[in-house]
Design a protein around this motif. Structure first.
Motif, mmCIF file in Angstrom:
data_model
loop_
_atom_site.group_PDB
_atom_site.id
_atom_site.type_symbol
_atom_site.label_atom_id
_atom_site.label_comp_id
_atom_site.label_asym_id
_atom_site.label_seq_id
_atom_site.Cartn_x
_atom_site.Cartn_y
_atom_site.Cartn_z
ATOM 1 N N UNK A 70 0.841 -1.189 0.000
ATOM 2 C CA UNK A 70 0.000 0.000 0.000
ATOM 3 C C UNK A 70 0.883 1.250 0.000
ATOM 4 N N UNK A 71 0.598 2.150 -0.924
ATOM 5 C CA UNK A 71 1.328 3.410 -1.029
ATOM 6 C C UNK A 71 0.364 4.574 -0.841
ATOM 7 N N UNK A 72 0.844 5.655 -0.217
ATOM 8 C CA UNK A 72 0.102 6.901 -0.152
ATOM 9 C C UNK A 72 0.635 7.792 -1.265
ATOM 10 N N UNK A 73 -0.234 8.207 -2.170
ATOM 11 C CA UNK A 73 0.212 8.891 -3.382
ATOM 12 C C UNK A 73 -0.481 10.238 -3.543
ATOM 13 N N UNK A 74 0.148 11.099 -4.365
ATOM 14 C CA UNK A 74 -0.416 12.415 -4.666
ATOM 15 C C UNK A 74 -0.365 12.643 -6.175
ATOM 16 N N UNK A 75 -0.851 13.785 -6.606
ATOM 17 C CA UNK A 75 -0.838 14.149 -8.014
ATOM 18 C C UNK A 75 0.556 14.057 -8.618
ATOM 19 N N UNK A 76 0.616 13.604 -9.857
ATOM 20 C CA UNK A 76 1.903 13.443 -10.525
ATOM 21 C C UNK A 76 2.376 14.715 -11.211
ATOM 22 N N UNK A 77 1.503 15.709 -11.353
ATOM 23 C CA UNK A 77 1.851 16.904 -12.136
ATOM 24 C C UNK A 77 1.671 18.195 -11.349
ATOM 25 N N UNK A 78 1.919 18.131 -10.043
ATOM 26 C CA UNK A 78 1.738 19.319 -9.208
ATOM 27 C C UNK A 78 3.058 19.935 -8.769
ATOM 28 N N UNK A 79 4.179 19.488 -9.376
ATOM 29 C CA UNK A 79 5.474 20.084 -9.065
ATOM 30 C C UNK A 79 6.306 19.321 -8.059
ATOM 31 N N UNK A 80 5.816 18.167 -7.602
ATOM 32 C CA UNK A 80 6.525 17.412 -6.569
ATOM 33 C C UNK A 80 7.380 16.317 -7.195
ATOM 34 N N UNK A 81 8.674 16.232 -6.804
ATOM 35 C CA UNK A 81 9.552 15.226 -7.403
ATOM 36 C C UNK A 81 9.260 13.814 -6.925
ATOM 37 N N UNK A 82 8.714 13.675 -5.736
ATOM 38 C CA UNK A 82 8.344 12.360 -5.201
ATOM 39 C C UNK A 82 6.857 12.388 -4.905
ATOM 40 N N UNK A 83 6.115 11.461 -5.510
ATOM 41 C CA UNK A 83 4.660 11.522 -5.445
ATOM 42 C C UNK A 83 4.041 10.342 -4.700
ATOM 43 N N UNK A 84 4.852 9.569 -3.985
ATOM 44 C CA UNK A 84 4.296 8.456 -3.227
ATOM 45 C C UNK A 84 5.273 7.933 -2.200
ATOM 46 N N UNK A 85 4.728 7.262 -1.197
ATOM 47 C CA UNK A 85 5.535 6.679 -0.129
ATOM 48 C C UNK A 85 4.802 5.447 0.401
ATOM 49 N N UNK A 86 5.519 4.365 0.702
ATOM 50 C CA UNK A 86 4.846 3.206 1.300
ATOM 51 C C UNK A 86 4.069 3.619 2.538
ATOM 52 N N UNK A 87 2.846 3.164 2.628
ATOM 53 C CA UNK A 87 1.961 3.608 3.691
ATOM 54 C C UNK A 87 2.505 3.298 5.069
ATOM 55 N N UNK A 88 3.237 2.200 5.204
ATOM 56 C CA UNK A 88 3.705 1.821 6.533
ATOM 57 C C UNK A 88 4.872 2.678 7.021
ATOM 58 N N UNK A 89 5.400 3.554 6.161
ATOM 59 C CA UNK A 89 6.478 4.462 6.583
ATOM 60 C C UNK A 89 5.969 5.890 6.797
ATOM 61 N N UNK A 90 4.707 6.143 6.519
ATOM 62 C CA UNK A 90 4.163 7.493 6.602
ATOM 63 C C UNK A 90 3.919 7.876 8.054
ATOM 64 N N UNK A 91 4.452 9.041 8.439
ATOM 65 C CA UNK A 91 4.197 9.577 9.779
ATOM 66 C C UNK A 91 2.896 10.350 9.732
ATOM 67 N N UNK A 92 2.018 10.092 10.696
ATOM 68 C CA UNK A 92 0.718 10.740 10.731
ATOM 69 C C UNK A 92 0.674 11.782 11.819
ATOM 70 N N UNK A 93 -0.100 12.835 11.546
ATOM 71 C CA UNK A 93 -0.255 13.900 12.518
ATOM 72 C C UNK A 93 -1.254 13.577 13.591
#
Length: 260
Positions: free
Chosen positions: A237-260
């Motif tokens: 499972x990956x957490x992803x964002x738009x591919x064309x919004x100016x961000x060089x990295x658009x996804x990260x494995x969900x289990x490594x994502x730090x949540x607020x």
């Protein structure tokens, strides 16, 4: 993954403040470490900012006609200016007879009444929202989380950087200047913690050699609301964002994502 209208989120504004590096290297940005006691992003390193208050919306209605901004956008930019003064002591997005002493006094007044309009009147200052550049908008909407912030990110340039900053003694425990890459490196070492939107924005900021470069990209790419989505990639499972919004990295494995 995107929406021009993202209802039901708590409106918030955050500001990425640049200053020139003393060694001529990449520019530095101002970050703050939030108190661990806070419900949202407690203990995390973020950019200065906070929620948009009713008083910000009221002032936004007044200045919208003069600035050409929509009242809602004006309110968010006003909140960014107010939160900057409140959290750091920096008077950005303002013009008038502004000195270190008057900024300190204005910050104290703001701490007492919580609204920017009386501060502007008392000190004879005016808003100069041309100093603020829209950069991004993040709304990590999740039906399982009732309190989700719909946050607009802005850029501002301090220039020389020879200005003192200090924490507000309430929401923040530490203010520090760092390059964007320096913040990412610090997170890799475990020195600071970053939530998903902050990490992605730092990766984007690390592309730029100056505030001017960041501003040029921000003005070239229309701001759209980024609403991260979970995707399955090869069984992960990956957490992803738009591919064309100016961000060089658009996804990260969900289990490594730090949540607020």
């Amino acid at each position: 993954m995107t929406s021009d209208s993202a209802p039901d989120g708590i409106p918030a504004a955050t500001i990425i403040i640049f200053r020139n590096a003393t060694d001529g290297g990449p520019p530095e940005v101002l970050m703050t470490v939030r108190s661990r006691e806070l419900r949202f992003a407690g203990g995390m390193a973020v950019f200065p900012g906070g929620r948009v208050d009713p008083e910000d919306f009221a002032l936004g209605e007044q200045v919208a006609a003069a600035t050409g901004l929509a009242p809602d956008e004006a309110a968010h930019q006003i909140a960014a200016v107010r939160e900057t003064l409140e959290e750091t002591g920096l008077a950005l997005g303002l013009v008038g007879d502004i000195t270190a002493q008057s900024a300190e006094a204005a910050r104290a007044m703001l701490a007492e009444n919580g609204a920017l309009a009386p501060v502007l009147e008392a000190f004879g200052w005016q808003l100069d929202l041309a100093q603020i550049t829209p950069f991004a908008r993040w709304y990590p909407k999740n039906e399982r989380i009732p309190r989700v912030y719909d946050t607009r990110f802005y850029l501002a340039d301090l220039g020389t950087g020879a200005v003192e900053v200090s924490i507000d003694q309430s929401e923040n425990t530490h203010l520090f200047w760092t390059t964007a890459q320096g913040a990412l490196d610090a997170a890799e070492r475990g020195d600071i913690k970053l939530i998903f939107p902050t990490r992605r924005n730092l990766e984007r900021l690390a592309l730029f050699a100056s505030h001017a470069e960041a501003k040029a990209q921000a003005e070239a790419i229309p701001v759209r609301t980024i609403m991260p989505q979970v995707e399955e990639r090869n069984g992960t499972s990956w957490l992803t964002i738009l591919a064309d919004a100016g961000y060089p990295i658009t996804g990260e494995p969900l289990d490594t994502v730090a949540r607020g």
